[in-house]
Design a protein around this motif. Structure first.
Motif, short mmCIF file in Angstrom:
data_model
loop_
_atom_site.label_atom_id
_atom_site.label_comp_id
_atom_site.label_asym_id
_atom_site.label_seq_id
_atom_site.Cartn_x
_atom_site.Cartn_y
_atom_site.Cartn_z
N PHE A 716 0.84 -1.12 0.00
CA PHE A 716 0.25 0.15 0.02
C PHE A 716 0.82 1.25 0.03
CE2 PHE A 716 -2.15 3.36 2.13
CZ PHE A 716 -3.48 3.52 1.19
N PHE A 717 1.78 1.22 0.86
CA PHE A 717 2.91 2.63 0.84
C PHE A 717 3.78 2.47 -0.25
CE2 PHE A 717 1.22 2.48 5.33
CZ PHE A 717 0.90 3.80 5.45
N ARG A 718 3.94 1.69 -1.10
CA ARG A 718 4.58 1.52 -2.31
C ARG A 718 3.75 2.19 -3.32
NH1 ARG A 718 9.67 -1.22 -3.00
NH2 ARG A 718 9.04 -1.49 -5.09
N ALA A 719 2.60 1.78 -3.40
CA ALA A 719 1.72 1.80 -4.32
C ALA A 719 1.55 3.79 -4.72
CB ALA A 719 0.34 1.33 -4.35
N ARG A 720 0.82 4.24 -5.66
CA ARG A 720 0.72 5.48 -6.09
C ARG A 720 -0.82 5.54 -6.54
NH1 ARG A 720 5.25 3.35 -7.86
NH2 ARG A 720 4.42 2.82 -9.75
N GLY A 721 -1.23 6.80 -6.46
CA GLY A 721 -2.36 6.93 -6.87
C GLY A 721 -3.37 7.42 -5.36
N THR A 722 -4.81 7.50 -5.72
CA THR A 722 -5.68 7.83 -4.50
C THR A 722 -5.80 6.72 -3.60
OG1 THR A 722 -7.39 6.75 -5.64
CG2 THR A 722 -7.21 9.05 -6.36
N PRO A 723 -6.23 6.83 -2.42
CA PRO A 723 -6.37 5.46 -1.44
C PRO A 723 -6.97 4.68 -2.10
CG PRO A 723 -6.78 7.82 -0.24
CD PRO A 723 -6.69 8.06 -1.78
N GLN A 724 -8.12 4.48 -2.85
CA GLN A 724 -8.80 3.44 -3.33
C GLN A 724 -7.82 2.82 -4.40
OE1 GLN A 724 -12.64 4.04 -4.92
NE2 GLN A 724 -12.66 2.28 -6.38
N GLU A 725 -7.07 3.50 -5.25
CA GLU A 725 -6.27 3.00 -6.11
C GLU A 725 -5.06 2.32 -5.39
OE1 GLU A 725 -6.79 5.87 -9.92
OE2 GLU A 725 -5.08 6.38 -8.44
N ARG A 726 -4.73 2.69 -4.42
CA ARG A 726 -3.48 1.87 -3.73
C ARG A 726 -4.11 0.84 -2.81
NH1 ARG A 726 -1.36 6.59 0.12
NH2 ARG A 726 0.51 5.50 0.42
N VAL A 727 -5.30 0.69 -2.56
CA VAL A 727 -5.97 -0.55 -1.86
C VAL A 727 -6.13 -1.29 -2.90
CG1 VAL A 727 -8.13 -1.28 -0.76
CG2 VAL A 727 -7.00 0.85 -0.04
N TYR A 728 -6.72 -1.17 -3.82
CA TYR A 728 -6.81 -2.03 -5.09
C TYR A 728 -5.25 -2.58 -5.52
CZ TYR A 728 -7.62 -3.47 -9.83
OH TYR A 728 -7.80 -4.27 -11.01
N SER A 729 -4.31 -1.60 -5.34
CA SER A 729 -3.15 -2.17 -6.08
C SER A 729 -2.57 -3.15 -4.88
CB SER A 729 -2.05 -0.97 -6.13
OG SER A 729 -0.69 -1.47 -6.50
N SER A 730 -2.37 -3.01 -3.71
CA SER A 730 -2.15 -3.74 -2.79
C SER A 730 -2.58 -5.20 -2.67
CB SER A 730 -2.04 -3.08 -1.18
OG SER A 730 -3.49 -2.85 -0.91
N LEU A 731 -4.06 -5.11 -2.78
CA LEU A 731 -4.88 -6.27 -2.63
C LEU A 731 -4.66 -7.08 -3.87
CD1 LEU A 731 -8.20 -5.01 -0.80
CD2 LEU A 731 -6.21 -6.31 0.12
N ALA A 732 -4.62 -6.45 -5.20
CA ALA A 732 -4.30 -7.28 -6.30
C ALA A 732 -3.21 -7.97 -6.34
CB ALA A 732 -4.24 -6.11 -7.49
N GLU A 733 -2.03 -7.36 -5.49
CA GLU A 733 -0.85 -8.19 -5.62
C GLU A 733 -0.88 -9.11 -4.51
OE1 GLU A 733 2.65 -5.67 -5.44
OE2 GLU A 733 2.02 -4.47 -7.21
N MET A 734 -1.37 -8.91 -3.49
CA MET A 734 -1.23 -9.72 -2.31
C MET A 734 -2.38 -10.72 -1.71
SD MET A 734 1.88 -9.32 -1.70
CE MET A 734 1.85 -10.52 -0.28
#
Length: 820
Positions: A716-734
């Motif tokens: 989550f803290f490595r991702a970029r964008g809005t909070p929703q995009e960062r949640v999406y990114s971290s969950l998509a990966e993990m």
């Protein structure tokens, strides 16, 4: 980002020398594993709970010195119960059955060594009260008249019957006694092979006989001994290992399914084998290293291979997911570099936290749990190293260039999974998601608090054995005896000089304090030789008293009195130069009540220790066979809180080193603490007590909890964008690797729930709960908190590592991941 640079350097070395890395790792495994030739199974059940340098260890050494023993003798007790409803155990038919068992064990403990010393020496008189009572019963045609109970006067000495007859029926008008049950006690020295074997053969024979309810016509009996207890613990471990092989095959099935979906079919065999063999090899090497260090092995360590296996494959799943994610990178060294950069820090965080959690568990005072934690900690450390030096090179060497086309064929499935994840991320960041999170937390904490408040602090010895063991019946049958009269031995190594009134009065004052301890019987109920000897001494000095001399007690008549009662090991004395009797030590026995409840017994023991410490002039020492466990019971609550606090602080430090964000570390630490709190309450609601087993289990689970928080928070803290995009990114990966990791751990531990041994079942319950609670926190509660307290948007330039950059065309999230 320094960790990215380090990860990149490691990846380049592995890509340059993959074969050398694998061979060097295999050589290390062989060297460490060779220590298994020195493996030593600890057969003494007491050493599983008490280190030699503990208070219990010191008290045992004092007790052994008093009796002139080098090794703690093996103990056994038999409980006989009359079969008929209104029958007495003292009837002739029942006595005949009892003597069949007693004669067999008496012959075993009566075995003489080369010096003519019996196996039972100096504790051969333990059952003398029963034998005296039985002889009186037989002479009176099955009825026995006694003057008082539980004391029976005999040859000027009061014989205590309370430790043999737990539910005696004494009728003062007729002065007759009967009882429904009887307990006989046996001790056998274990310092000679022949004597040890004689006792073992007798115990084994009678233990098998006790399983046959029709073995005797008039009595039913059960037997408990240290030898059988050790064997039953090992039987429980073997049952656990056998059942866990089922868990291994369940895990194997899952690993095959996951890896086949992440790699080409022709390479799946090598990846499956490596994913499973890496943690297994780490465990074998860990056991070998423990043997090299000279440590023994305990039965509970049988779960270590399966535990490490269940945890170890988690890193394999994450590594393989990222390898597939970067399938577009055709340059395999560069692809490995990107994979290690992506997953290296998060794998390191979770591995270090598990290693530290088990390492802190090594500091627990219970030897068997301490060595279990040390073995697991070392195995996880080796597994972490081998993940880089074996698994990563194998993944690199097994790369299949033809696998690209398979990824393209699954594109329709990816979009549907991606749509679901997008909706879930939107819900997590919405007001509805936050309200749902609050409701879940309130309900969960309410139940947890109830479980924590109602959790009972205790420990039952039956928990160490399979519930279907006959030993459980023995321990259950002995409870009425311990509730009525429980013996607590005190060795006085600096006895009072009874000729000096001040010393004698001081000693009597100490005895009065001891008999006022809650749970200890008062009214001079303690078993101590002094009152009876003083009465004898008065009788011997009756002439002096008649001529008007004031009586002054002394030890001068002690040898005569000891000869008259058969010289039991009550007093140690010798004759001085002036022919005066000098008493150097003596034994007394306090009698407790209600001591079948171990928590009450522990509190009484601690109170007695405090008094003995304050009355240091007598150098008196408490002794209890189970004092090591009792001491742990007293401190298990505070130790648990302290251990969790230390572990959580260590977790926070590790997370901060890799994430370097105070807000992130604060969130992760809070979630870890929440998982631990809910876990303790959940275990209580599931029937667990607050005991040393749960203490270690929760401590280990604290390390597991990081697995379900650090991965999501780090991404989550490595991702970029809005909070929703960062949640999406971290969950998509993990999300998928975390679910697969949780499932693998669950499957590996699942068969343990069917093992009829409390310690192993509690460990399985702990794993199940921490997986469920951890996934709930990691996939729902943590994302809600992260999104709630994050700033609106983070630009891409704010979060790109300066040291390493890759193509902008690379997808932000792993769409392939959602198809798995």
């Amino acid at each position: 980002m320094g960790w990215d640079v380090i990860s990149a350097v490691v990846a380049r070395l592995l890509a340059a020398y993959p074969v050398y890395s694998i061979l060097l790792s295999i050589l290390s495994i062989l060297v460490l594993s060779s220590g298994l030739v020195h493996i030593r199974l600890e057969p003494d059940i007491r050493k599983a709970f008490s280190p030699d340098d503990s208070d219990a260890g010191y008290e045992t050494r004092v007790w052994l010195e008093y009796y002139g023993l080098d090794i703690y003798p093996e103990r056994a007790f038999c409980i006989f119960t009359a079969k008929r409803e209104n029958s007495s155990i003292l009837q002739e038919g029942a006595l005949a059955d009892i003597y069949t068992v007693d004669n067999r064990l008496s012959a075993a403990v009566g075995y003489q060594d080369g010096d003519g010393r019996k196996n039972c020496d100096p504790l051969c008189d333990l059952n003398s009260p029963f034998h005296l009572l039985a002889n009186l019963t037989r002479r009176n045609n099955g009825t026995t008249s006694v003057f008082t109970y539980p004391d029976m006067p005999y040859s000027g000495l009061d014989i205590f019957l309370g430790l043999h007859l737990s539910n005696a029926d004494f009728e003062p008008p007729t002065e007759r006694i009967s009882s429904k049950s009887l307990v006989l006690w046996y001790f056998s020295r274990s310092d000679t092979p022949e004597g040890k074997l004689a006792f073992k053969d007798a115990i084994d024979e009678l233990f098998q006989l006790s399983k046959n309810s029709s073995a005797f016509e008039h009595v039913q009996f059960t037997i408990f001994s240290d030898q059988v207890a050790n064997r039953e613990m090992i039987r429980g471990a073997i049952e656990a290992t056998t059942l866990m092989t089922i868990g291994f095959f369940l895990l194997l099935t899952q690993v095959i399914i996951v890896i086949v979906r992440l790699s080409s079919v022709k390479m799946a065999f090598y990846l499956v084998a490596t994913s499973l063999l890496t943690p297994m090899a780490a465990t074998v090497a860990s056991f070998g290293a423990i043997c090299w260090m000279g440590f023994p092995s305990f039965s509970i360590q049988c779960v270590t291979p399966f535990l490490v296996l269940g945890i170890g494959v988690d890193d394999a799943f994450i590594l393989l997911h990222r390898w597939k994610h970067h399938i577009a990178i055709t340059d395999t060294p560069r692809r490995l570099e990107q994979v290690i950069v992506d997953v290296g820090p998060s794998i390191t965080i979770t591995s270090l936290t598990n290693i530290i959690a088990f390492g802190i568990g090594f500091l627990t005072p219970t030897p068997q749990m301490s060595l279990f934690c040390l073995t697991a900690s070392l195995a996880l450390l080796l597994d972490y190293i081998f993940t880089y030096t074996i698994l990563a090179p194998i993944v690199f060497l097994c790369n299949d260039p033809d696998y690209k086309s398979i990824a393209n064929e699954t594109e329709p499935k990816i979009s549907r999974a991606d749509t679901w994840l997008s909706k879930y991320s939107s819900f997590v960041c919405s007001v509805k998601g936050r309200v749902a999170c609050i409701m879940v937390l309130l309900g969960m904490y309410a139940l947890t608090t109830y479980g924590v408040v109602t959790m009972k602090t205790t420990f039952e010895p039956a928990k160490a054995f399979p519930s279907n063991s006959k030993l459980v019946d023995s321990l259950s049958n002995i409870k009425p005896v311990f509730n009525r009269y429980f013996p607590i031995t005190v060795i006085v190594n600096n006895p009072p000089n009874i000729e000096i009134k001040a010393e004698y009065d001081s000693f009597n004052n100490m005895m009065d304090r001891l008999e006022h301890v809650p749970g200890i019987r008062g009214d001079n109920r303690s078993l101590i030789f002094l009152p009876q000897y003083v009465n004898f001494d008065k009788t011997m000095n009756i002439l002096s008293t008649l001529v008007g001399e004031k009586y002054r007690p002394s030890y001068d008549n002690l040898p005569t009195w000891m000869d008259a009662i058969g010289n039991p090991p009550l007093v140690k004395y010798h004759m001085g130069d002036d022919n005066k009797t000098i008493v150097t030590a003596f034994r007394l026995t306090l009698l407790g009540k209600g001591m079948s409840e171990w928590a009450e017994r522990a509190r009484a023991m601690q109170h007695i220790r405090t008094i003995l410490h304050e009355e240091s002039q007598f150098n008196a020492t408490l002794f209890d066979c189970d004092s090591a466990i009792l001491s742990i019971i007293l401190t298990v609550g505070t130790d648990l809180i302290g251990s969790i606090a230390v572990t959580v602080v260590c977790m926070a430090i590790v997370c901060f080193v890799f994430i370097a964000n105070f807000n992130a570390v604060a969130v992760i630490t809070s979630v870890i603490a929440s998982i631990c709190y809910v876990l303790v309450g959940g275990l209580s609601l599931w029937g667990a007590d607050l005991d040393p087993v749960i203490q270690v289990d929760v401590l280990l689970a604290t390390g597991f909890s990081v697995d379900y928080t650090a991965h999501v928070a780090y991404n989550f803290f490595r991702a970029r964008g809005t909070p929703q995009e960062r949640v999406y990114s971290s969950l998509a990966e993990m999300a998928m690797p975390m679910c697969e990791a949780g499932l693998s751990t669950f499957l590996c531990m699942l068969p343990l729930i069917f093992v009829p041994t409390y310690a192993i079942v509690c460990f399985a319950k702990t794993v199940f709960l921490v997986v469920a609670i951890g996934l709930l926190h990691g996939l729902f509660i943590l994302p809600v908190i992260l999104a709630l307290f994050s700033k609106d948007s983070i630009n891409e330039k704010d979060n790109i590592p300066a040291a390493i950059t890759f193509s902008a065309a690379e997808p932000l999230v792993d769409k392939d991941l959602n198809a798995v």
